[in-house]
Scaffold this active site. Structure first.
Site, PDB file in Angstrom:
ATOM      1  N   HIS A   1       0.816  -1.233   0.000  1.00 28.07           N
ATOM      2  CA  HIS A   1       0.000   0.000   0.000  1.00 28.07           C
ATOM      3  C   HIS A   1       0.846   1.278   0.000  1.00 28.07           C
ATOM      4  O   HIS A   1       0.700   2.147  -0.870  1.00 28.07           O
ATOM      5  CB  HIS A   1      -0.882   0.045   1.257  1.00 28.07           C
TER       6      HIS A   1
HETATM    7  C1  BDR Z   1      -2.824   0.981   5.352  1.00 24.83           C
HETATM    8  O1  BDR Z   1      -2.997   0.571   6.708  1.00 24.83           O
HETATM    9  C2  BDR Z   1      -1.791   0.141   7.255  1.00 24.83           C
HETATM   10  O2  BDR Z   1      -1.921  -1.115   7.835  1.00 24.83           O
HETATM   11  C3  BDR Z   1      -0.760   0.148   6.165  1.00 24.83           C
HETATM   12  O3  BDR Z   1       0.487   0.598   6.652  1.00 24.83           O
HETATM   13  C4  BDR Z   1      -1.318   1.066   5.123  1.00 24.83           C
HETATM   14  O4  BDR Z   1      -0.889   2.402   5.312  1.00 24.83           O
HETATM   15  C5  BDR Z   1      -3.557   0.027   4.452  1.00 24.83           C
HETATM   16  O5  BDR Z   1      -4.918   0.014   4.758  1.00 24.83           O
END
Ligand code: BDR
Ligand code: CA
Length: 304
Positions: free
Chosen positions: A235
């Site tokens: 992500h």
């Molecule tokens: C986001 O939530 C976190 O767990 C990750 O680092 C990312 O920024 C994804 O939903």
């Protein structure tokens, strides 16, 4: 390009940080916000990652320890108790910055010689605080690129993505500030999953950075397998590289709002891409060059 980085490290944040610090950009400062881990832990991780990258010249600040309105609830499941899946880092020896991130970032933005690119890979609490301290700073931001939200479903709840769910009020405040963020949501980050060959490539990096990345990725892979989430998603790396190299993302203008009133859909991002051009307040990422993102991250990790 001058860059500010704000995040909640976090495994994919950590990979984004290690990638960023090999990109040919000028990183003005980095900051930690509550999110994947309590801010103390995220701040320590951020400092230690910057040290691992050999970039202790970059100032690192501790930001918000709780969301603007709601309580914070720590869940170690996705990133581990330490946020880095058990990866061991040498403690940073850089001087500890005592200034709060919101104050430091407001100061740095006010003094910036050119509008800066700001990338946020955690909840938007720090960003909202900075723009609340001095709304005129919107003019000093060339682009705000945010990992968060989704045009499809969420990941914490059916409606909400994690970063927005932690502090939906902060997202609302940022949208109300007049800034026009680039929203890098789950609808695109789910296109960038680590496949077996990507893990194999990462495992071959036999350096201190390679070992840290390998431990984090192995943990991330195990959780994704146990939870039946498919290929582990990068992500925050998508948002980071989308900030440094906008051509990696395809974006579409939309009017975006965030649900804060409903207990069922709290934190849901609602993106209306049918809105008239003068109503659009956000550029929503709708596609990404997934292979290029993974290539760039692996190249960065190899280059240490
Ligand atoms: C986001 O939530 C976190 O767990 C990750 O680092 C990312 O920024 C994804 O939903
Ligand atoms: Ca994150």
């Amino acid at each position: 390009m001058q860059i500010l980085f704000d995040g909640d490290p976090g495994i994919d944040d950590a990979l984004a940080i290690l990638t960023l610090l090999r990109e040919p950009v000028d990183v003005l400062a980095m900051s930690a916000v509550v999110g994947n881990v309590p801010v103390e832990t995220g701040f320590r991780n951020l400092r230690d990652l910057v040290a691992l990258a050999g970039r202790e010249d970059i100032p690192v600040f501790r930001g918000a320890s709780r969301p603007l309105v709601r309580d914070y609830v720590f869940d170690p499941m996705v990133h581990g108790v330490d946020g880095l899946g058990g990866a061991k880092l040498q403690p940073s020896r850089a001087a500890l910055q005592e200034e709060h991130a919101a104050i430091a970032l407001a100061r740095l933005l006010a003094a910036a010689s050119e509008p800066v690119t700001w990338v946020a890979t955690g909840p938007l609490t720090n960003v909202a605080m900075v723009l609340g301290l001095d709304p005129s700073l919107v003019r000093k931001v060339r682009r705000l690129v945010v990992m968060g939200g989704s045009t499809l479903r969420g990941n914490v709840t059916p409606a909400a993505e994690f970063n927005v769910y932690v502090d939906a009020e902060a997202w609302r405040a940022v949208l109300a500030s007049g800034i026009r963020p680039v929203m890098v949501g789950l609808n695109v980050t789910h296109m960038v999953g680590m496949r077996a060959e990507d893990f194999a490539a990462a495992e071959q990096i036999d350096t201190p950075v390679g070992q840290v990345a390998g431990t984090m990725l192995a943990y991330y892979r195990r959780v994704s397998t146990e939870q039946d989430w498919g290929a582990p998603k990068l992500h925050d790396v998508v948002a980071l590289l989308g900030a440094v190299s906008p051509e990696l993302l395809e974006v579409r203008p939309a009017f975006v709002d965030v649900e804060t009133g409903s207990s069922l859909t709290y934190g849901m991002t609602v993106a209306d891409d049918r809105a008239a051009a003068d109503r659009c307040n956000c550029d929503v990422a709708v596609d990404v060059d997934a292979d290029a993102v993974k290539r760039r991250m692996l190249r960065a990790l190899r280059s240490y």
